[in-house]
Design a protein around this motif. Structure first.
Motif, short mmCIF file in Angstrom:
data_model
loop_
_atom_site.label_atom_id
_atom_site.label_comp_id
_atom_site.label_asym_id
_atom_site.label_seq_id
_atom_site.Cartn_x
_atom_site.Cartn_y
_atom_site.Cartn_z
N ALA A 133 -78.00 38.97 56.84
CA ALA A 133 -77.69 40.10 56.13
C ALA A 133 -76.52 39.77 55.11
N SER A 134 -76.69 40.22 53.85
CA SER A 134 -75.77 39.92 52.97
C SER A 134 -74.49 41.10 53.23
N VAL A 135 -74.53 42.24 54.01
CA VAL A 135 -73.84 43.07 54.17
C VAL A 135 -74.12 43.74 55.56
N PHE A 136 -73.22 44.29 56.44
CA PHE A 136 -73.41 45.09 57.46
C PHE A 136 -72.60 46.38 56.99
N VAL A 137 -73.17 47.46 57.06
CA VAL A 137 -72.48 48.81 56.46
C VAL A 137 -72.50 49.63 57.92
N ASN A 138 -71.09 50.05 58.24
CA ASN A 138 -70.97 50.91 59.45
C ASN A 138 -70.77 52.26 58.99
N ALA A 139 -71.59 53.18 58.86
CA ALA A 139 -71.69 54.73 58.49
C ALA A 139 -71.09 55.46 59.41
N THR A 140 -69.94 56.04 59.54
CA THR A 140 -69.37 56.71 60.35
C THR A 140 -68.65 58.08 60.06
N SER A 141 -67.84 58.51 61.07
CA SER A 141 -67.29 60.03 60.50
C SER A 141 -65.99 59.88 59.87
N VAL A 142 -65.46 58.76 59.55
CA VAL A 142 -64.34 58.53 58.93
C VAL A 142 -64.46 57.81 57.64
N ASP A 143 -63.52 57.80 56.72
CA ASP A 143 -63.96 56.84 55.65
C ASP A 143 -63.23 55.71 55.56
N GLY A 144 -63.24 55.01 56.68
CA GLY A 144 -62.56 53.65 56.78
C GLY A 144 -61.94 53.42 58.22
N ILE A 145 -61.30 52.20 58.15
CA ILE A 145 -60.54 51.91 59.50
C ILE A 145 -59.16 52.22 59.38
N TYR A 146 -58.59 52.98 60.10
CA TYR A 146 -57.18 53.55 60.09
C TYR A 146 -56.26 52.71 61.18
N SER A 147 -55.13 52.73 60.73
CA SER A 147 -53.93 52.09 61.77
C SER A 147 -54.00 52.94 63.00
N LYS A 155 -49.66 60.08 60.66
CA LYS A 155 -49.15 59.09 60.04
C LYS A 155 -50.19 58.09 59.90
N ALA A 156 -51.46 58.01 60.29
CA ALA A 156 -52.48 56.89 60.24
C ALA A 156 -52.74 56.62 58.86
N ARG A 157 -52.73 55.22 58.57
CA ARG A 157 -53.01 54.95 57.24
C ARG A 157 -54.30 54.09 57.20
N ARG A 158 -55.13 54.32 56.02
CA ARG A 158 -56.53 53.59 55.97
C ARG A 158 -56.22 52.21 55.50
N PHE A 159 -56.78 51.26 55.95
CA PHE A 159 -56.92 49.92 55.27
C PHE A 159 -57.95 49.59 54.33
N ASP A 160 -57.90 49.51 53.14
CA ASP A 160 -58.69 48.78 52.04
C ASP A 160 -59.49 47.54 52.43
N THR A 161 -58.83 46.85 52.85
CA THR A 161 -59.46 45.56 53.34
C THR A 161 -58.68 45.03 54.68
N THR A 220 -65.38 54.87 49.22
CA THR A 220 -64.13 54.90 49.50
C THR A 220 -64.39 54.06 50.95
N GLY A 221 -63.70 52.98 51.51
CA GLY A 221 -63.75 52.69 52.85
C GLY A 221 -62.98 51.56 53.04
N THR A 222 -63.31 50.75 54.19
CA THR A 222 -62.79 49.44 54.51
C THR A 222 -63.70 48.39 54.36
N VAL A 223 -63.00 47.20 53.54
CA VAL A 223 -63.91 46.01 53.76
C VAL A 223 -63.39 45.07 54.74
N VAL A 224 -64.34 44.47 55.78
CA VAL A 224 -63.65 43.38 56.42
C VAL A 224 -64.42 42.22 55.94
N SER A 225 -63.53 41.16 55.65
CA SER A 225 -64.10 39.98 55.31
C SER A 225 -63.02 39.03 55.21
#
Ligand code: UTP
Length: 234
Positions: A133-147, A155-161, A220-225
């Motif tokens: 795959a060129s990309v693996f997309v995880n569609a979940t109930s939050v808009d990304g990965i948080y601290s 106080k949780a903050r979302r990571f862009d990358t 809006t989300g988090t890219v892991v790369s």
């Protein structure tokens, strides 16, 4: 034509049977499949949790509870296959090899769970490896990965990358009981690290978010790369 693997959380597609978003997801998946080779791995959602809770109350071991969870993911996957009609391969793939084989039909291939001790995120991560795959997309109930869990910690903050290594640091702290509720399971995080396939975590509660992200690159989300290069649109 690129290959896309989507892990479609059961809590998104079928939070409860009555509140399912299958109808809304059909045109979205069709749009993505018009441009790309598409695999979708469906989660268990609320129904899997209910079954697993009952299994635990009956004193049933975790491995057996996982097997029950897998059956529910496959039931949900069957509903999606049926709703997609001719656009989907008519059978839910029960292994990665089967998914690869079914993809020769050029139709959307749907999977559920396969092995105890993990979630459908791990199924999707390995599938992404297997099908290149060129990309693996995880569609979940939050808009990304948080601290921290954004539903519990203001106080949780979302990571862009994130790098795959940083992702492992975050998800490594969570447990892995049957029905466990973390943004991505540890098995999936490890596979993301070794596969070097970019992961995008985004909010799938609005189905159009997926097509907009994959086809237009708007999300809006988090890219892991490991690399800083733009992942979407494909
Ligand atoms: P899910 O992948 O749906 O887990 O599988 P989840 O974390 O609850 O995800 P959401 O909420 O749907 O997004 C449901 C359960 O089925 C079992 C596990 O017990 C999991 O928690 N399962 C699933 C497995 O044991 N193996 C699999 O390959 C898939």
């Amino acid at each position: 034509m690129k290959t896309v693997v989507i892990s479609l959380g059961g809590s998104i597609l079928i939070p409860t049977l009555e509140k399912n978003k299958i109808k809304e997801y059909v045109p979205v998946l069709e749009e993505i499949a018009a441009h790309h080779r598409l695999f979708v791995v469906v989660g268990g959602g609320g129904e899997a949790r209910r079954y697993i809770t009952v299994a635990r109350d009956l004193g049933i071991d975790e491995g057996t509870s996982d097997e029950i969870g897998i059956l529910i993911t496959r039931l949900n996957a069957n509903l999606l296959v049926a709703a997609l009609g001719d656009r989907a391969y008519p059978k839910v793939a029960e292994s990665h090899s089967e998914a690869k084989k079914f993809a020769e039909s050029k139709k959307i291939v749907i999977m559920g769970g396969i092995t105890p001790g993990q979630t459908t995120d791990a199924v999707a991560a390995v599938l992404a490896e297997r099908v290149g795959a060129s990309v693996f997309v995880n569609a979940t109930s939050v808009d990304g990965i948080y601290s921290a869990d954004p539903k519990k910690d203001k106080k949780a903050r979302r990571f862009d990358t994130l790098t795959p290594d940083q992702l492992l640091g975050i998800v490594g702290k969570a447990g892995l009981g049957a029905g466990s509720n973390v943004v991505l399971d540890i098995v999936a995080a490890r596979v993301v690290e070794r596969s070097h396939i970019p992961l995008v975590v985004l909010d799938g509660r609005t189905p159009e978010h997926l097509s907009r992200a994959i086809c237009q690159g708007e999300y809006t989300g988090t890219v892991v790369s490991e690399k800083k290069k733009k992942i979407l649109p494909l």
